[in-house]
Scaffold this active site. Structure first.
Site, PDB file in Angstrom:
ATOM      1  N   TYR A 212      54.723  47.106  20.467  1.00  0.00           N
ATOM      2  CA  TYR A 212      54.041  46.472  21.592  1.00  0.00           C
ATOM      3  C   TYR A 212      52.508  46.998  21.962  1.00  0.00           C
ATOM      4  O   TYR A 212      52.322  47.933  21.117  1.00  0.00           O
ATOM      5  CB  TYR A 212      54.708  46.663  22.929  1.00  0.00           C
ATOM      6  CG  TYR A 212      54.731  48.211  23.481  1.00  0.00           C
ATOM      7  CD1 TYR A 212      53.774  48.835  24.227  1.00  0.00           C
ATOM      8  CD2 TYR A 212      55.759  48.859  23.058  1.00  0.00           C
ATOM      9  CE1 TYR A 212      53.760  50.059  24.575  1.00  0.00           C
ATOM     10  CE2 TYR A 212      55.873  50.422  23.243  1.00  0.00           C
ATOM     11  CZ  TYR A 212      54.662  50.885  24.165  1.00  0.00           C
ATOM     12  OH  TYR A 212      54.867  52.316  24.406  1.00  0.00           O
ATOM     13  N   CYS A 213      51.771  46.357  22.497  1.00  0.00           N
ATOM     14  CA  CYS A 213      50.397  46.656  22.743  1.00  0.00           C
ATOM     15  C   CYS A 213      50.208  45.919  24.125  1.00  0.00           C
ATOM     16  O   CYS A 213      50.659  45.458  24.708  1.00  0.00           O
ATOM     17  CB  CYS A 213      49.491  46.189  21.649  1.00  0.00           C
ATOM     18  SG  CYS A 213      49.500  44.389  21.356  1.00  0.00           S
ATOM     19  N   THR A 214      48.859  46.157  24.516  1.00  0.00           N
ATOM     20  CA  THR A 214      48.341  45.715  25.825  1.00  0.00           C
ATOM     21  C   THR A 214      48.534  44.163  26.102  1.00  0.00           C
ATOM     22  O   THR A 214      49.072  43.786  27.212  1.00  0.00           O
ATOM     23  CB  THR A 214      46.853  45.924  25.668  1.00  0.00           C
ATOM     24  OG1 THR A 214      46.569  47.543  25.596  1.00  0.00           O
ATOM     25  CG2 THR A 214      46.394  45.869  27.361  1.00  0.00           C
TER      26      THR A 214
END
EC number: 1.14.-.-
Length: 319
Positions: free
Chosen positions: A180-182
């Protein structure tokens, strides 16, 4: 969408072909300025990655124009309400890549990427055994907030991530990988790279942390801390059910969610610290940075040599 605040912050990206990024960037900057938007938009041959702020009316006009451009058909805007602008200026810059991985053989997310999981599916997957959750962001982003049980790669920039994975492959072998990331853009490429490296079960959080926090079903559950964002807000809440502070003050280790940049411009490291410790330690991450002749905190507050010496003495006495 019900609106209670006069401004909005938009976050979006799209992998799509832009033939002449330099020309597009110049024209797009002119367009954004005509709408009086502020923000930071990156443009490359592979697409667009942007975040900008403006009034409800200004952002509506921007989204309408983007949706009417066939190159951006299907683009998704993540929208936050705001009391004012989240940026000081408007920048639109051409770049070789939207996210800097610098792979010899680049990844095209249209050709290879991990499975997309919607927030509810990602939530359920995180609770399963034989699952590893990899945070695809930088260390200072992780330190402010992350999913429970997520692995923190010891990296200061995204391009270091492939090397870290290769050095720590025993952590991932035989496991289901969640990443996951922003907002999702980094994972599009990173998850594709993992698939190309031979990992078979790779999934990514569709829409990123920002979408997860807004999802009415999961309501940000299993997230601790806040989400680092690249604008003047610095941090936004994610977990609507409980707020657990995971950030630690650089100097005392006490719970803290307040980021500042080290006052030495040659360092500029992001550090978590309270207002009290910012003053006590002259907003500097180390002794070397405190005594730097270019210390911005000292200059900004017009501290005399005697005052700086007294502050250094107090720090020494407290050790």
């Amino acid at each position: 969408m019900a609106t209670t605040k006069p401004y909005r912050v938009l976050l979006y990206y799209m992998y799509t072909t832009i033939e002449n990024p330099e020309e597009f960037a110049a024209e797009h900057l002119e367009f954004c300025n005509s709408l009086e938007l502020k923000g930071r938009i990156l443009v490359a041959k592979e697409g667009i990655n942007g975040t900008c702020s403006g009034t409800v009316e200004q952002t509506e006009k921007y989204m309408e124009a983007m949706n009417n451009d066939p190159r951006f058909d299907g683009i998704v805007f993540k929208i936050d309400e705001a009391d004012g602008h989240a940026f000081k200026k408007m920048h639109v810059r051409p770049r070789p890549e939207l996210v800097t991985l610098r792979l010899e053989d680049d990844i095209n997310p249209h050709e290879i990427t991990g499975k997309y999981l919607e927030p509810k599916d990602f939530y359920e997957a995180m609770k399963q055994e034989d699952t590893v959750i990899i945070d695809a962001r930088n260390d200072y982003e992780f330190d402010l907030g992350h999913f429970k049980g997520a692995i923190k790669p010891d990296i200061e920039s995204f391009r270091e991530l492939p090397d870290w994975i290769r050095e720590n492959k025993e952590v991932l072998e035989g496991k289901k990988i969640l990443t996951y990331c922003t907002g999702g853009i980094r994972c599009e490429k990173f998850s594709g790279w993992l698939v190309r490296e031979g990992y078979e079960d790779v999934s990514q959080l569709h829409g990123g942390i920002v979408t997860y926090g807004k999802d009415p079903e999961v309501q940000g559950e299993l997230w601790d801390g806040q989400c680092y964002v690249f604008d003047e807000r610095i941090a936004v809440p994610v977990n609507q059910k409980e707020h657990v502070i995971v950030g630690k003050d650089h100097f005392t280790g006490e719970p803290c969610e307040r980021y500042v940049n080290c006052a030495n411009p040659e360092c500029n490291k992001k550090i978590l610290c309270s207002e009290e410790n910012e003053a006590k330690y002259l907003r500097a991450c180390s002794h070397e940075c405190r005594v730097s002749p270019r210390n911005r905190y000292v200059i900004q507050h017009e501290l005399t040599e005697e005052q700086v010496a007294a502050a250094l003495e107090q720090i020494e006495a407290g050790k």
